[in-house]
Design a protein around this motif. Structure first.
Motif, PDB file in Angstrom:
ATOM      1  N   LEU A  30       0.623  -1.289   0.126  1.00  0.00           N
ATOM      2  CA  LEU A  30       0.096  -0.049   0.076  1.00  0.00           C
ATOM      3  C   LEU A  30       0.767   1.234  -0.028  1.00  0.00           C
ATOM      4  N   LEU A  33       0.324   3.724  -2.696  1.00  0.00           N
ATOM      5  CA  LEU A  33      -1.041   4.449  -2.936  1.00  0.00           C
ATOM      6  C   LEU A  33      -1.069   5.589  -1.750  1.00  0.00           C
ATOM      7  N   CYS A  35      -0.139   8.845  -0.735  1.00  0.00           N
ATOM      8  CA  CYS A  35       0.350  10.159  -1.585  1.00  0.00           C
ATOM      9  C   CYS A  35       0.269  11.264  -0.446  1.00  0.00           C
ATOM     10  N   CYS A  53       3.094  11.595  -7.234  1.00  0.00           N
ATOM     11  CA  CYS A  53       2.182  10.728  -7.481  1.00  0.00           C
ATOM     12  C   CYS A  53       1.365  10.767  -9.048  1.00  0.00           C
ATOM     13  N   TRP A  54       1.191   9.572  -9.627  1.00  0.00           N
ATOM     14  CA  TRP A  54       0.509   9.490 -10.896  1.00  0.00           C
ATOM     15  C   TRP A  54       1.188  10.209 -11.878  1.00  0.00           C
ATOM     16  N   LEU A  62       3.289   1.271  -8.665  1.00  0.00           N
ATOM     17  CA  LEU A  62       1.855   0.922  -8.744  1.00  0.00           C
ATOM     18  C   LEU A  62       1.861  -0.461  -9.274  1.00  0.00           C
ATOM     19  N   SER A  65       3.000  -2.788  -6.558  1.00  0.00           N
ATOM     20  CA  SER A  65       1.919  -2.916  -5.674  1.00  0.00           C
ATOM     21  C   SER A  65       0.865  -3.583  -5.840  1.00  0.00           C
TER      22      SER A  65
END
Length: 111
Positions: A30, A33, A35, A53-54, A62, A65
């Motif tokens: 996790l 995820l 952020c 992030c992203w 990701l 994960s």
């Protein structure tokens, strides 16, 4: 028979190892995820603040994960849920092989 007891011992050993590392695996899976939003309204990973992030650099995290969630966490959680729900059905019938197979789960709560 001897083979049946060896299988039960192996089943419990693997289950106990997975049980011990389960929380660590969930936390590790996790982390990508989680952020943190900064005052500049830009989100970065809480574990690695240099990765936004992203963003393109975030995608491999990701992927790992998601893979670890699908391969380790969810199957073990499903197995534990299945065993817990089925335990109530097998215990009154005297089918002790089920309890011995999932001893790593039920030993703490047996009377």
């Amino acid at each position: 028979p001897r083979r049946a007891s060896t299988t039960i011992i192996l089943w419990n050993a693997v289950g106990l190892i997975l049980f011990l590392v389960f929380l660590y695996m969930v936390r590790t899976a996790l982390w990508p995820l989680l952020c943190v939003v900064h005052p500049t309204e830009q989100a970065t990973m809480s574990r690695f603040p240099s990765i936004r992030c992203w963003d393109q650099d975030h995608l491999p995290y990701l992927g790992v994960s998601l893979l670890s969630l699908l391969v380790v966490v969810l199957p073990f959680l499903s197995l534990c849920t299945h065993a817990t729900l089925r335990q109530r059905a097998f215990a009154p019938q005297g089918k002790h092989y089920f309890s011995r197979r999932f001893r790593f789960l039920f030993l703490r709560w047996s009377g």
